[in-house]
Design an enzyme around this catalytic site. Structure first.
Site, mmCIF file in Angstrom:
data_model
loop_
_atom_site.group_PDB
_atom_site.id
_atom_site.type_symbol
_atom_site.label_atom_id
_atom_site.label_comp_id
_atom_site.label_asym_id
_atom_site.label_seq_id
_atom_site.Cartn_x
_atom_site.Cartn_y
_atom_site.Cartn_z
ATOM 1 N N ASN A 1 0.828 -1.210 0.000
ATOM 2 C CA ASN A 1 0.000 0.000 0.000
ATOM 3 C C ASN A 1 0.856 1.251 0.000
ATOM 4 O O ASN A 1 1.982 1.242 0.531
ATOM 5 C CB ASN A 1 -0.941 -0.005 1.223
ATOM 6 N N HIS B 1 6.058 -0.732 -2.631
ATOM 7 C CA HIS B 1 5.561 -0.012 -3.810
ATOM 8 C C HIS B 1 5.536 1.489 -3.585
ATOM 9 O O HIS B 1 4.793 2.204 -4.244
ATOM 10 C CB HIS B 1 4.157 -0.519 -4.175
ATOM 11 N N CYS C 1 11.389 14.549 -7.940
ATOM 12 C CA CYS C 1 11.551 15.038 -9.316
ATOM 13 C C CYS C 1 11.896 13.869 -10.232
ATOM 14 O O CYS C 1 12.794 13.074 -9.937
ATOM 15 C CB CYS C 1 12.692 16.068 -9.350
ATOM 16 N N CYS D 1 15.838 14.843 -11.647
ATOM 17 C CA CYS D 1 17.035 14.812 -10.764
ATOM 18 C C CYS D 1 16.780 14.032 -9.477
ATOM 19 O O CYS D 1 17.664 13.919 -8.633
ATOM 20 C CB CYS D 1 17.454 16.256 -10.436
ATOM 21 N N CYS E 1 10.147 20.967 -10.626
ATOM 22 C CA CYS E 1 11.343 20.992 -9.762
ATOM 23 C C CYS E 1 12.174 22.217 -10.162
ATOM 24 O O CYS E 1 12.023 22.754 -11.269
ATOM 25 C CB CYS E 1 12.131 19.706 -10.002
ATOM 26 N N CYS F 1 15.012 22.164 -11.116
ATOM 27 C CA CYS F 1 15.815 21.800 -12.309
ATOM 28 C C CYS F 1 14.953 21.825 -13.567
ATOM 29 O O CYS F 1 15.436 21.551 -14.668
ATOM 30 C CB CYS F 1 16.435 20.408 -12.118
ATOM 31 N N THR G 1 -4.835 -8.812 -0.048
ATOM 32 C CA THR G 1 -4.224 -8.614 -1.358
ATOM 33 C C THR G 1 -4.682 -9.708 -2.310
ATOM 34 O O THR G 1 -4.881 -10.848 -1.925
ATOM 35 C CB THR G 1 -2.683 -8.571 -1.282
ATOM 36 N N SER G 2 -4.840 -9.324 -3.578
ATOM 37 C CA SER G 2 -5.318 -10.281 -4.577
ATOM 38 C C SER G 2 -4.181 -11.204 -5.015
ATOM 39 O O SER G 2 -4.405 -12.180 -5.720
ATOM 40 C CB SER G 2 -5.871 -9.517 -5.787
ATOM 41 N N ASN H 1 -8.727 -12.809 4.001
ATOM 42 C CA ASN H 1 -9.331 -12.141 2.851
ATOM 43 C C ASN H 1 -10.761 -12.642 2.733
ATOM 44 O O ASN H 1 -10.980 -13.852 2.801
ATOM 45 C CB ASN H 1 -8.539 -12.508 1.583
HETATM 46 C C1 BV8 Z 1 8.489 -5.221 -11.817
HETATM 47 C C2 BV8 Z 1 1.703 1.281 -6.481
HETATM 48 C C3 BV8 Z 1 10.487 -5.772 -12.709
HETATM 49 C C4 BV8 Z 1 1.080 2.248 -7.432
HETATM 50 C C5 BV8 Z 1 1.401 -0.917 -7.512
HETATM 51 C C6 BV8 Z 1 3.751 -7.919 -18.153
HETATM 52 C C7 BV8 Z 1 4.063 -6.625 -18.517
HETATM 53 C C8 BV8 Z 1 4.624 -5.716 -17.629
HETATM 54 C C9 BV8 Z 1 4.896 -6.101 -16.321
HETATM 55 C C10 BV8 Z 1 4.575 -7.399 -15.979
HETATM 56 C C11 BV8 Z 1 4.013 -8.311 -16.856
HETATM 57 N N1 BV8 Z 1 3.818 -9.474 -16.189
HETATM 58 C C12 BV8 Z 1 4.240 -9.342 -14.921
HETATM 59 C C13 BV8 Z 1 4.719 -8.093 -14.792
HETATM 60 C C14 BV8 Z 1 5.285 -7.518 -13.600
HETATM 61 C C15 BV8 Z 1 4.249 -6.624 -12.958
HETATM 62 C C16 BV8 Z 1 3.065 -7.460 -12.534
HETATM 63 O O1 BV8 Z 1 3.163 -8.247 -11.612
HETATM 64 N N2 BV8 Z 1 1.935 -7.315 -13.260
HETATM 65 C C17 BV8 Z 1 0.776 -8.084 -12.935
HETATM 66 C C18 BV8 Z 1 -0.473 -7.266 -13.210
HETATM 67 C C19 BV8 Z 1 0.796 -9.371 -13.764
HETATM 68 N N3 BV8 Z 1 4.925 -6.083 -11.824
HETATM 69 C C20 BV8 Z 1 5.626 -4.929 -11.955
HETATM 70 O O2 BV8 Z 1 5.635 -4.267 -12.956
HETATM 71 C C21 BV8 Z 1 6.461 -4.567 -10.753
HETATM 72 N N4 BV8 Z 1 7.805 -4.285 -11.207
HETATM 73 O O3 BV8 Z 1 8.112 -6.340 -12.018
HETATM 74 O O4 BV8 Z 1 9.677 -4.770 -12.242
HETATM 75 C C22 BV8 Z 1 11.296 -5.222 -13.758
HETATM 76 C C23 BV8 Z 1 11.201 -3.871 -14.098
HETATM 77 C C24 BV8 Z 1 11.990 -3.395 -15.080
HETATM 78 C C25 BV8 Z 1 12.842 -4.258 -15.711
HETATM 79 C C26 BV8 Z 1 12.896 -5.609 -15.363
HETATM 80 C C27 BV8 Z 1 12.123 -6.102 -14.408
HETATM 81 C C28 BV8 Z 1 5.940 -3.312 -10.093
HETATM 82 C C29 BV8 Z 1 4.546 -3.555 -9.598
HETATM 83 C C30 BV8 Z 1 4.120 -2.391 -8.700
HETATM 84 C C31 BV8 Z 1 2.917 -1.698 -9.278
HETATM 85 N N5 BV8 Z 1 2.421 -0.718 -8.315
HETATM 86 N N6 BV8 Z 1 1.031 -0.015 -6.581
HETATM 87 C C32 BV8 Z 1 -0.282 2.705 -6.982
HETATM 88 O O5 BV8 Z 1 -0.734 2.328 -5.884
HETATM 89 O O6 BV8 Z 1 -0.899 3.455 -7.762
HETATM 90 S S1 BV8 Z 1 0.572 -2.375 -7.618
HETATM 91 C C33 BV8 Z 1 -0.919 -2.301 -6.790
HETATM 92 O O7 BV8 Z 1 -1.720 -3.365 -7.257
HETATM 93 C C34 BV8 Z 1 -0.801 -2.607 -5.326
HETATM 94 O O8 BV8 Z 1 0.327 -2.007 -4.761
HETATM 95 C C35 BV8 Z 1 -0.754 -4.105 -5.251
HETATM 96 O O9 BV8 Z 1 0.574 -4.564 -5.306
HETATM 97 C C36 BV8 Z 1 -1.398 -4.533 -6.529
HETATM 98 C C37 BV8 Z 1 -2.628 -5.329 -6.287
HETATM 99 O O10 BV8 Z 1 -3.393 -4.590 -5.433
HETATM 100 P P1 BV8 Z 1 -3.871 -5.272 -4.026
HETATM 101 O O11 BV8 Z 1 -3.172 -4.554 -2.954
HETATM 102 O O12 BV8 Z 1 -3.746 -6.742 -4.060
HETATM 103 O O13 BV8 Z 1 -5.334 -4.839 -4.052
HETATM 104 P P2 BV8 Z 1 -6.425 -5.428 -4.994
HETATM 105 O O14 BV8 Z 1 -7.419 -4.352 -5.226
HETATM 106 O O15 BV8 Z 1 -5.807 -6.120 -6.155
HETATM 107 O O16 BV8 Z 1 -7.075 -6.543 -4.090
HETATM 108 C C38 BV8 Z 1 -7.664 -6.167 -2.876
HETATM 109 C C39 BV8 Z 1 -7.851 -7.448 -2.104
HETATM 110 O O17 BV8 Z 1 -8.355 -7.109 -0.818
HETATM 111 C C40 BV8 Z 1 -8.849 -8.387 -2.743
HETATM 112 O O18 BV8 Z 1 -8.348 -9.699 -2.696
HETATM 113 C C41 BV8 Z 1 -10.086 -8.255 -1.850
HETATM 114 O O19 BV8 Z 1 -10.800 -9.475 -1.752
HETATM 115 C C42 BV8 Z 1 -9.457 -7.930 -0.530
HETATM 116 N N7 BV8 Z 1 -10.290 -7.159 0.392
HETATM 117 C C43 BV8 Z 1 -11.282 -6.279 0.106
HETATM 118 N N8 BV8 Z 1 -11.794 -5.763 1.251
HETATM 119 C C44 BV8 Z 1 -11.081 -6.340 2.267
HETATM 120 C C45 BV8 Z 1 -10.131 -7.219 1.726
HETATM 121 N N9 BV8 Z 1 -9.290 -7.938 2.483
HETATM 122 C C46 BV8 Z 1 -9.370 -7.791 3.818
HETATM 123 N N10 BV8 Z 1 -10.255 -6.964 4.423
HETATM 124 C C47 BV8 Z 1 -11.113 -6.225 3.678
HETATM 125 N N11 BV8 Z 1 -11.986 -5.404 4.286
HETATM 126 ZN ZN ZN Z 2 14.744 18.124 -10.524
#
Ligand code: BV8
Ligand code: ZN
Length: 246
Positions: free
Chosen positions: A101, A118, A126, A129, A150, A152, A190-191, A215
């Site tokens: 989160n 994340h 920025c 820079c 920024c 810069c 988390t999903s 969950n």
């Molecule tokens: C990386 C910050 C390596 C931003 C987030 C194909 C193309 C491109 C990339 C990829 C690809 N295949 C795989 C990838 C890698 C990609 C990825 O995994 N994609 C997925 C979609 C397949 N990952 C990345 O890109 C990561 N970086 O791999 O880099 C790399 C890079 C360069 C060069 C080489 C290698 C970076 C991923 C980070 C993205 N940023 N967040 C923002 O917030 O805006 S991700 C964001 O979504 C969250 O942080 C979290 O991680 C993710 C899923 O969200 P959840 O937290 O799980 O929430 P969600 O809504 O999904 O689910 C909620 C859950 O809660 C549900 O299960 C629900 O039932 C439950 N719930 C509901 N109410 C409750 C509850 N549970 C308890 N109590 C309740 N009351």
């Molecule tokens: Zn800057």
């Protein structure tokens, strides 16, 4: 509320517990999760396309306004009973929180050394820079708000990790360490779709830890975890704490 007895047993005897949290952890604080339909102005945008460097390059004002909106929602949100239970628990047992989160509700509940894999809504910088800037959150006036500049000349961007971006090295190294050293991992709200964060549960398990999932719904991780508890964060965690520390 009936707490799974195996989880109570494991929690009581665990030397080190790592809690991996996702957007569901903050749902009962009123913050929409990634899977929930987006709120208001951005309802027609898919967060998976907005949370990317491509969207930022193409339309920085739209992306900036979306994060400003989320920051403004955070200002009126409070930590829920789940956040508070984890903070209390960490006073008498070794609890590490790894969160996906970008909110600060764990910290505001009193948890310390929270590992943000994340990034955070509160640490803009920025994009040229990398100078960090204070979070100056304002309710956006419309769908687009040009990001500040920024000194810069670069654009100031949200301090979050977008899809396709590397995770912060130090944070992810600490997250790996927390997954390897724990003998119990609790995955809350988390999903389990986004990697490499989602891989931390398998890493814990391969190092001998038991993994429990809290969950209300089935997730990508459900088939691999040892204990599935269909409950919400704000009801389950206080109930578990009450069993561990009566
Ligand atoms: C990386 C910050 C390596 C931003 C987030 C194909 C193309 C491109 C990339 C990829 C690809 N295949 C795989 C990838 C890698 C990609 C990825 O995994 N994609 C997925 C979609 C397949 N990952 C990345 O890109 C990561 N970086 O791999 O880099 C790399 C890079 C360069 C060069 C080489 C290698 C970076 C991923 C980070 C993205 N940023 N967040 C923002 O917030 O805006 S991700 C964001 O979504 C969250 O942080 C979290 O991680 C993710 C899923 O969200 P959840 O937290 O799980 O929430 P969600 O809504 O999904 O689910 C909620 C859950 O809660 C549900 O299960 C629900 O039932 C439950 N719930 C509901 N109410 C409750 C509850 N549970 C308890 N109590 C309740 N009351
Ligand atoms: Zn800057």
């Amino acid at each position: 509320m009936e707490v799974p007895p195996t989880l109570v047993e494991k929690a009581r005897t665990a030397r080190s517990i790592t809690v991996l949290t996702g957007a569901g952890m903050s749902a009962e604080s009123g913050l929409p999760t990634f899977r929930d339909a987006q709120t208001g102005l951005w309802a027609r945008y898919d967060p998976m396309t907005l949370a990317t460097p491509e969207a930022w390059r193409e339309d920085p004002a739209l992306v900036w306004a979306w994060y400003q909106k989320r920051g403004a929602m955070l200002q009126t949100a409070e930590p829920n009973a789940g956040h508070l239970a984890l903070a209390t628990w960490s006073k008498f047992q070794d609890i590490r929180i790894v969160t996906q989160n970008v909110d600060d509700l764990h910290e505001r509940a009193g948890s310390t050394n929270v590992i943000h894999v994340h990034g955070s809504l509160l640490t803009p910088y920025c994009d040229s820079c990398h100078t960090p800037y204070p979070a100056d959150v304002e309710e956006p006036t419309g769908e687009r708000v040009p990001p500040p500049k920024c000194a810069c000349g670069g654009l100031i961007r949200p301090g979050v990790v977008w899809f396709g971006e590397m995770l912060p090295e130090d944070a992810f190294a600490r997250a790996i360490d927390a997954a390897q050293r724990c003998d119990l991992m609790i995955v809350v709200g988390t999903s389990g779709i986004v990697y490499p964060a989602a891989g931390l549960a398998q890493l814990a398990q391969s190092n001998g830890a038991s993994v429990a999932e809290i969950n209300p719904a089935e997730t990508e991780a459900s088939s691999q975890v040892d204990i599935r508890w269909r409950a919400t964060a704000a009801t389950a965690l206080p109930a578990l704490l009450a069993q561990v520390n009566p």
